[in-house]
Design a protein around this motif. Structure first.
Motif, PDB file in Angstrom:
ATOM      1  N   PHE A 168     -32.020 -74.052  42.479  1.00  0.00           N
ATOM      2  CA  PHE A 168     -32.892 -72.894  42.203  1.00  0.00           C
ATOM      3  C   PHE A 168     -34.221 -72.965  42.967  1.00  0.00           C
ATOM      4  CE2 PHE A 168     -30.709 -72.422  37.835  1.00  0.00           C
ATOM      5  CZ  PHE A 168     -29.807 -71.512  38.370  1.00  0.00           C
TER       6      PHE A 168
ATOM      7  N   PHE B  26     -26.883 -57.664  42.766  1.00  0.00           N
ATOM      8  CA  PHE B  26     -26.295 -58.930  42.332  1.00  0.00           C
ATOM      9  C   PHE B  26     -25.527 -59.645  43.442  1.00  0.00           C
ATOM     10  CE2 PHE B  26     -23.606 -61.879  40.149  1.00  0.00           C
ATOM     11  CZ  PHE B  26     -24.477 -62.417  39.212  1.00  0.00           C
TER      12      PHE B  26
ATOM     13  N   MET C 174     -29.451 -48.301  28.052  1.00  0.00           N
ATOM     14  CA  MET C 174     -29.358 -48.277  29.514  1.00  0.00           C
ATOM     15  C   MET C 174     -29.067 -46.878  30.033  1.00  0.00           C
ATOM     16  SD  MET C 174     -30.100 -51.275  29.945  1.00  0.00           S
ATOM     17  CE  MET C 174     -30.266 -52.571  28.743  1.00  0.00           C
TER      18      MET C 174
ATOM     19  N   SER D 146     -26.777 -55.288  32.648  1.00  0.00           N
ATOM     20  CA  SER D 146     -27.606 -55.336  31.444  1.00  0.00           C
ATOM     21  C   SER D 146     -26.783 -55.105  30.176  1.00  0.00           C
ATOM     22  CB  SER D 146     -28.729 -54.302  31.529  1.00  0.00           C
ATOM     23  OG  SER D 146     -28.182 -53.039  31.799  1.00  0.00           O
TER      24      SER D 146
ATOM     25  N   THR E 164     -26.169 -58.328  27.435  1.00  0.00           N
ATOM     26  CA  THR E 164     -26.883 -58.224  26.154  1.00  0.00           C
ATOM     27  C   THR E 164     -25.887 -58.033  25.005  1.00  0.00           C
ATOM     28  OG1 THR E 164     -28.612 -57.154  27.438  1.00  0.00           O
ATOM     29  CG2 THR E 164     -28.875 -57.109  25.055  1.00  0.00           C
TER      30      THR E 164
ATOM     31  N   GLN F 154     -28.261 -68.407  22.614  1.00  0.00           N
ATOM     32  CA  GLN F 154     -28.115 -68.312  24.076  1.00  0.00           C
ATOM     33  C   GLN F 154     -27.677 -69.663  24.660  1.00  0.00           C
ATOM     34  OE1 GLN F 154     -31.872 -65.991  25.325  1.00  0.00           O
ATOM     35  NE2 GLN F 154     -30.143 -65.020  26.316  1.00  0.00           N
TER      36      GLN F 154
ATOM     37  N   ALA G 140     -23.452 -66.607  30.565  1.00  0.00           N
ATOM     38  CA  ALA G 140     -23.369 -66.781  32.028  1.00  0.00           C
ATOM     39  C   ALA G 140     -23.180 -68.279  32.240  1.00  0.00           C
ATOM     40  CB  ALA G 140     -24.639 -66.287  32.693  1.00  0.00           C
TER      41      ALA G 140
ATOM     42  N   ILE H 198     -23.516 -70.033  37.419  1.00  0.00           N
ATOM     43  CA  ILE H 198     -24.264 -69.109  38.275  1.00  0.00           C
ATOM     44  C   ILE H 198     -23.915 -69.432  39.723  1.00  0.00           C
ATOM     45  CG2 ILE H 198     -26.568 -68.444  39.066  1.00  0.00           C
ATOM     46  CD1 ILE H 198     -27.587 -68.964  36.236  1.00  0.00           C
TER      47      ILE H 198
ATOM     48  N   PHE I 105     -31.010 -67.151  31.894  1.00  0.00           N
ATOM     49  CA  PHE I 105     -31.300 -66.090  32.873  1.00  0.00           C
ATOM     50  C   PHE I 105     -31.382 -66.637  34.298  1.00  0.00           C
ATOM     51  CE2 PHE I 105     -33.158 -64.753  28.800  1.00  0.00           C
ATOM     52  CZ  PHE I 105     -32.528 -63.539  28.628  1.00  0.00           C
ATOM     53  N   GLY I 106     -30.948 -67.875  34.515  1.00  0.00           N
ATOM     54  CA  GLY I 106     -31.068 -68.475  35.837  1.00  0.00           C
ATOM     55  C   GLY I 106     -32.526 -68.793  36.131  1.00  0.00           C
ATOM     56  N   ALA I 107     -32.845 -68.985  37.412  1.00  0.00           N
ATOM     57  CA  ALA I 107     -34.222 -69.297  37.792  1.00  0.00           C
ATOM     58  C   ALA I 107     -34.366 -69.076  39.293  1.00  0.00           C
ATOM     59  CB  ALA I 107     -34.560 -70.752  37.439  1.00  0.00           C
TER      60      ALA I 107
ATOM     61  N   ARG J 250     -33.402 -65.560  42.718  1.00  0.00           N
ATOM     62  CA  ARG J 250     -32.391 -64.590  42.272  1.00  0.00           C
ATOM     63  C   ARG J 250     -32.359 -64.487  40.756  1.00  0.00           C
ATOM     64  NH1 ARG J 250     -29.181 -62.767  46.795  1.00  0.00           N
ATOM     65  NH2 ARG J 250     -28.414 -61.210  45.351  1.00  0.00           N
TER      66      ARG J 250
ATOM     67  N   MET K 221     -33.255 -60.021  36.636  1.00  0.00           N
ATOM     68  CA  MET K 221     -34.354 -59.055  36.723  1.00  0.00           C
ATOM     69  C   MET K 221     -34.664 -58.427  35.376  1.00  0.00           C
ATOM     70  SD  MET K 221     -33.268 -57.204  40.219  1.00  0.00           S
ATOM     71  CE  MET K 221     -34.141 -55.754  39.708  1.00  0.00           C
TER      72      MET K 221
ATOM     73  N   LEU L 181     -36.608 -57.261  29.310  1.00  0.00           N
ATOM     74  CA  LEU L 181     -35.937 -56.232  28.528  1.00  0.00           C
ATOM     75  C   LEU L 181     -34.895 -56.860  27.610  1.00  0.00           C
ATOM     76  CD1 LEU L 181     -35.132 -53.297  27.852  1.00  0.00           C
ATOM     77  CD2 LEU L 181     -33.524 -53.426  29.734  1.00  0.00           C
ATOM     78  N   ALA L 182     -34.131 -57.810  28.156  1.00  0.00           N
ATOM     79  CA  ALA L 182     -33.082 -58.439  27.355  1.00  0.00           C
ATOM     80  C   ALA L 182     -33.681 -59.097  26.112  1.00  0.00           C
ATOM     81  CB  ALA L 182     -32.337 -59.468  28.198  1.00  0.00           C
TER      82      ALA L 182
HETATM   83  C1  HEM Z   1     -28.946 -61.463  27.507  1.00  0.00           C
HETATM   84  C2  HEM Z   1     -29.043 -60.725  28.579  1.00  0.00           C
HETATM   85  C3  HEM Z   1     -28.939 -61.197  30.017  1.00  0.00           C
HETATM   86  C4  HEM Z   1     -28.507 -62.394  30.528  1.00  0.00           C
HETATM   87  C5  HEM Z   1     -28.008 -63.623  29.766  1.00  0.00           C
HETATM   88  C6  HEM Z   1     -28.601 -62.299  31.973  1.00  0.00           C
HETATM   89  C7  HEM Z   1     -28.275 -63.322  32.860  1.00  0.00           C
HETATM   90  C8  HEM Z   1     -28.405 -63.239  34.233  1.00  0.00           C
HETATM   91  C9  HEM Z   1     -28.155 -64.336  35.141  1.00  0.00           C
HETATM   92  C10 HEM Z   1     -27.733 -65.732  34.723  1.00  0.00           C
HETATM   93  C11 HEM Z   1     -28.355 -63.879  36.395  1.00  0.00           C
HETATM   94  C12 HEM Z   1     -28.226 -64.704  37.685  1.00  0.00           C
HETATM   95  C13 HEM Z   1     -29.552 -65.416  37.897  1.00  0.00           C
HETATM   96  C14 HEM Z   1     -29.617 -66.390  39.045  1.00  0.00           C
HETATM   97  O1  HEM Z   1     -28.866 -66.312  40.013  1.00  0.00           O
HETATM   98  O2  HEM Z   1     -30.500 -67.277  38.970  1.00  0.00           O
HETATM   99  C15 HEM Z   1     -28.731 -62.489  36.301  1.00  0.00           C
HETATM  100  C16 HEM Z   1     -28.998 -61.683  37.376  1.00  0.00           C
HETATM  101  C17 HEM Z   1     -29.303 -60.337  37.251  1.00  0.00           C
HETATM  102  N1  HEM Z   1     -29.565 -59.644  36.084  1.00  0.00           N
HETATM  103 FE1  HEM Z   1     -29.409 -60.376  34.211  1.00  0.00          FE
HETATM  104  N2  HEM Z   1     -29.054 -61.054  32.298  1.00  0.00           N
HETATM  105  C18 HEM Z   1     -29.298 -60.349  31.137  1.00  0.00           C
HETATM  106  C19 HEM Z   1     -29.801 -59.070  31.036  1.00  0.00           C
HETATM  107  C20 HEM Z   1     -30.106 -58.244  32.093  1.00  0.00           C
HETATM  108  C21 HEM Z   1     -30.696 -56.935  31.986  1.00  0.00           C
HETATM  109  C22 HEM Z   1     -31.129 -56.278  30.676  1.00  0.00           C
HETATM  110  C23 HEM Z   1     -30.791 -56.430  33.277  1.00  0.00           C
HETATM  111  C24 HEM Z   1     -31.348 -55.114  33.766  1.00  0.00           C
HETATM  112  C25 HEM Z   1     -32.225 -54.381  33.221  1.00  0.00           C
HETATM  113  C26 HEM Z   1     -30.274 -57.442  34.169  1.00  0.00           C
HETATM  114  C27 HEM Z   1     -30.177 -57.311  35.541  1.00  0.00           C
HETATM  115  C28 HEM Z   1     -29.838 -58.336  36.407  1.00  0.00           C
HETATM  116  C29 HEM Z   1     -29.755 -58.171  37.858  1.00  0.00           C
HETATM  117  C30 HEM Z   1     -29.965 -56.883  38.625  1.00  0.00           C
HETATM  118  C31 HEM Z   1     -29.435 -59.426  38.387  1.00  0.00           C
HETATM  119  C32 HEM Z   1     -29.212 -59.782  39.855  1.00  0.00           C
HETATM  120  C33 HEM Z   1     -30.518 -60.290  40.445  1.00  0.00           C
HETATM  121  C34 HEM Z   1     -30.386 -60.701  41.903  1.00  0.00           C
HETATM  122  O3  HEM Z   1     -29.348 -61.195  42.320  1.00  0.00           O
HETATM  123  O4  HEM Z   1     -31.371 -60.552  42.629  1.00  0.00           O
HETATM  124  N3  HEM Z   1     -29.882 -58.529  33.428  1.00  0.00           N
HETATM  125  N4  HEM Z   1     -28.772 -62.123  34.969  1.00  0.00           N
END
Ligand code: HEM
Length: 511
Positions: free
Chosen positions: A108, A137, A203, A320, A324, A378, A384, A387, A449-451, A454, A457, A461-462
């Motif tokens: 990361f 993504f 959403m 999203s 969630t 979580q 997730a 990653i 949520f990763g770190a 990437r 985002m 909100l989540a």
């Molecule tokens: C409990 C809820 C959620 C979990 C567990 C979660 C988890 C993750 C994880 C693990 C990643 C990859 C991170 C990485 O590569 O380091 C990710 C990417 C992403 N998430 Fe979430 N997410 C959640 C909610 C949301 C919500 C609410 C949104 C939008 C409003 C969202 C939009 C995105 C987007 C667009 C990416 C891609 C980012 C990129 O590649 O630049 N996620 N999420």
């Protein structure tokens, strides 16, 4: 006599020729196999000092180890004793699996997060439905991706994501969900559809400017299409399709099924975009995310195109909703399996909120046990559970050489369930995350949520959604298993993120 001699001679010469041909063919086959193996080995071990792992076979790579074990965590548990915490597999292209906080953190953060800031999901299926790798993504690390991400993030912040100004949209959905649940009291119910609908509606409102009744057939159908496409994409046949190129002619029907589902999903989104285009007025107050994007497209038409919008919307909406909703489903599952924890969350909400209203964001800091319970869910559910990142340059990882373009998979699940970090790791114990003063303490070892560059985002909100939905459910209702039933499985169904197997609960309203 002469004839027999001649006959024998011809026979002898012929057998020699046949033997020569046989020898030649044998040699040719042996050489071909050798070339095949050499080519395979070259692809399998792209550089010296590449992480170790099972060698596998030409054409099928290491699919046998992958298929037998299923989830990354199980593969890792089996292969770590032999190869260590960084090992590689061959899935059409080589990929590296990393376990343990130090290496995952290196992925990361390495070179300020740049070295592993790309994404290259395996592989074939992605090329079928998103060949240019557009959107957020799945996009490679590129100027275009950065522009899309920056724009999406600033738009979401403008909407008040993570702030109380956005709270109303969520609490309206929470109230709707609670009113549905009141009608279902005392009869065993599977609540997954209602939970997904509630989250999806937040959403819909934000991104697409629409709102659906939970029973709306079009709404339920499209949510089903979304979930099914993820589930089939993450299934075993798709793994073979992605990993074993020679299987592709035999799995055409399966590939077509996935494409059809994605196309239906994209068509739903593009219909919404087309409706917006008809009524869009430049320079007027944007109604939702689509309007903001259309306005941006007028300023920079080459970057913010309708095609990009299709994939950005899909990533935001599906990313999203699925995440969630799956976390909330696991939350309910862990609460019915741990009634003592459920009772404590309820008691805390009664103490802080009372009976005259529902929990709100302002209560969050005063409800550390509830916040710690969500955090613990979580950790336990790790929806997730891995990653995927990809090396943007030739680089190193804990001393191993990693060439540009190598997929690197961070084994988050093992981190979250590591017995050295979490004693009795499978036990649901929110107090792990509370200090002596009863305040919540976040751990660097919990990374839902990763770190890095990437990172998710939608984290802010989540967290808002999880708190408001979860605390309100626990405030209003007691959930328990139908008497006499086997306890539900805590196993996961793979998908975009994983979900629990269907289970039913009985709902009792607190009066
Ligand atoms: C409990 C809820 C959620 C979990 C567990 C979660 C988890 C993750 C994880 C693990 C990643 C990859 C991170 C990485 O590569 O380091 C990710 C990417 C992403 N998430 Fe979430 N997410 C959640 C909610 C949301 C919500 C609410 C949104 C939008 C409003 C969202 C939009 C995105 C987007 C667009 C990416 C891609 C980012 C990129 O590649 O630049 N996620 N999420």
């Amino acid at each position: 006599m002469t004839l027999t001699w001649l006959h024998l001679k011809v026979h002898f010469v012929l057998s020699e020729i046949i033997m020569d041909i046989q020898q030649f063919l044998g040699l040719f086959i042996l050489l071909s196999i050798a070339v095949l193996f050499i080519q395979y080995y070259k692809r399998r071990w792209p550089v010296a000092n590449f992480p170790p792992g099972p060698t596998g076979w030409p054409f099928i790579g290491t699919i046998l180890s992958i298929r037998k074990e299923g989830f990354i965590r199980k593969i890792a548990d089996k292969l770590i004793p032999q190869y260590g915490k960084i090992f590689s597999l061959m899935q059409d292209v080589p990929l590296v699996i990393v376990t343990g906080y130090d290496v995952i953190n290196e992925v990361f953060q390495s070179n300020k997060g740049f070295d592993f800031a790309s994404r290259k999901e395996p592989m074939h299926i992605l090329q079928l439905h998103n060949p240019k790798k557009l959107g957020l993504f799945l996009a490679d690390y590129s100027e275009r991706w950065q522009q899309q991400r920056r724009f999406a993030l600033s738009t979401l912040r403008g909407f008040g994501f993570g702030k109380t100004s956005f709270e109303r949209k969520i609490t309206d959905e929470v109230s709707l969900l609670l009113s549905h649940l009141k009608d279902l009291a005392r009869v065993p119910q599977d609540l997954s559809t209602l939970l997904t609908s509630g989250v999806a509606n937040v959403m819909c409102d934000t991104f697409l400017g629409c709102h659906y009744d939970h029973n709306d057939i079009e709404f339920q159908h499209i949510l089903h299409v979304m979930e099914e496409s993820f589930e089939i994409h993450a299934g075993k046949k798709s793994l073979v399709l992605d990993s074993v190129p020679i299987s592709r002619p035999f799995l055409k029907q399966h590939a077509q099924k996935i494409i059809d589902l994605y196309e239906e999903w994209y068509a739903f989104l593009m219909n919404k975009v087309a409706e917006h285009q008809k009524s869009f007025v430049a320079d007027s107050e944007p109604r939702d995310f689509i309007d903001c994007y259309l306005a941006k497209g007028l300023e920079e038409p080459d970057i913010f195109t309708i095609e990009d919008l299709k994939y950005v919307l899909s990533d935001m909406f599906a990313g999203s909703t699925d995440t969630t909703a799956n976390t909330l489903k696991f939350a309910l599952l862990y609460m019915v399996m741990n009634p003592d924890v459920q009772e404590k969350v309820h008691q805390e909400s009664m103490r802080v909120v009372g009976t005259s209203r529902l929990p709100c964001l302002e209560d969050r800091d005063k409800m550390p046990y509830t916040a710690a319970t969500i955090y613990e869910i979580q950790r336990l559910s790790s929806i997730a559970h891995y990653i995927v990142r990809c090396a943007t340059v030739d680089t190193t990882l804990s001393g191993y050489s990693i060439p540009k373009g190598t997929n690197v998979i961070c084994n988050i699940w093992s981190l979250h369930l590591d017995p050295n970090l979490w004693p009795d790791p499978e036990r649901c114990d929110p107090t792990r995350h509370l200090n002596d003063k009863g305040e919540i303490v976040k751990s660097q070892h919990v990374l839902p949520f990763g770190a890095g560059r990437r990172m998710c985002m939608g984290e802010a909100l989540a967290k808002m959604e999880l708190f408001l939905f979860f605390s309100s459910l626990m405030h209003q209702f007691k959930f328990h298993l139908p008497p006499g039933r086997e306890p539900p499985s805590l196993d996961h169904i793979p998908g975009f993120t994983s979900s629990p197997f269907p289970f039913e609960v009985i709902i009792e309203e607190y009066l």
